[in-house]
Design a protein around this motif. Structure first.
Motif, PDB file in Angstrom:
ATOM      1  N   THR A  51      21.031  10.543 -37.977  1.00  0.00           N
ATOM      2  CA  THR A  51      22.081  11.129 -38.810  1.00  0.00           C
ATOM      3  C   THR A  51      21.986  10.597 -40.233  1.00  0.00           C
ATOM      4  N   ARG A  52      21.778   9.307 -40.380  1.00  0.00           N
ATOM      5  CA  ARG A  52      21.708   8.702 -41.721  1.00  0.00           C
ATOM      6  C   ARG A  52      20.486   9.185 -42.481  1.00  0.00           C
ATOM      7  N   ARG A  84      19.072  12.159 -42.074  1.00  0.00           N
ATOM      8  CA  ARG A  84      19.387  13.535 -42.460  1.00  0.00           C
ATOM      9  C   ARG A  84      20.309  13.574 -43.677  1.00  0.00           C
ATOM     10  N   HIS A  85      21.193  12.609 -43.750  1.00  0.00           N
ATOM     11  CA  HIS A  85      22.099  12.522 -44.889  1.00  0.00           C
ATOM     12  C   HIS A  85      21.338  12.114 -46.166  1.00  0.00           C
ATOM     13  N   GLU A 102      24.419   1.216 -51.084  1.00  0.00           N
ATOM     14  CA  GLU A 102      24.792   2.167 -50.036  1.00  0.00           C
ATOM     15  C   GLU A 102      25.979   1.588 -49.271  1.00  0.00           C
TER      16      GLU A 102
END
Length: 154
Positions: free
Chosen positions: A140-141, A143-144, A31
């Motif tokens: 946010t991460r 959700r990504h 990642e």
């Protein structure tokens, strides 16, 4: 006075969060965003733990012995898991640990106001501001990562 109990809880949680960010960075090398962001957030957490140390020492003498602080601190991150679902679960665990820190900051801020300790209040407000950014990035991460991890088989 029980302020030291929460100060110790926050100090331990910040230290654990710093190590968890580093472990996720190492556990998910594929990642690309994990390396830089997780390392920067780990440094923030380590710094926050250091900022708290003088206050832990300051309030320690007024703390009554109690088993409660040990019961308050439960490990929320137990290591990384492989794959996309593993990444999502790891980020979820970090989110819970960061939330524990955030709540402890809020409680300590209330205690600092009651104790009229403006120096401690300034430190926990600064910690709280950084934690808010960490929580936002984690949300946010997650959700990504969620669509790939939850819908596409790996």
């Amino acid at each position: 006075m029980h302020l030291a109990h929460y100060l110790r809880l926050l100090h331990r949680s910040q230290t654990a969060l710093a190590e968890a960010f580093r472990e996720i960075r190492r556990g998910h090398p594929h990642e690309p965003d994990m390396y830089g962001v997780c390392e920067r957030l780990a440094v923030q957490c380590r710094d926050q733990a250091r900022w708290l140390e003088p206050f832990v020492r300051r309030y320690e003498p007024w703390t009554s012995p109690s088993p409660e602080p040990e019961r308050l601190h439960q490990p929320l991150f137990a290591g990384t898991r492989p794959g996309g679902l593993g990444l999502l679960r790891d980020l979820h665990d970090l989110y819970l640990l960061a939330t524990e820190c955030d709540i402890a900051c809020a409680m300590i801020a209330q205690g600092a106001q009651g104790a009229r300790d403006d120096e401690l209040l300034d430190v926990v407000r600064r910690c709280g501001g950084e934690l808010a950014v960490q929580l936002l990035w984690l949300r946010t991460r997650m959700r990504h990562a969620a669509p790939q991890a939850l819908v596409v088989a790996s």
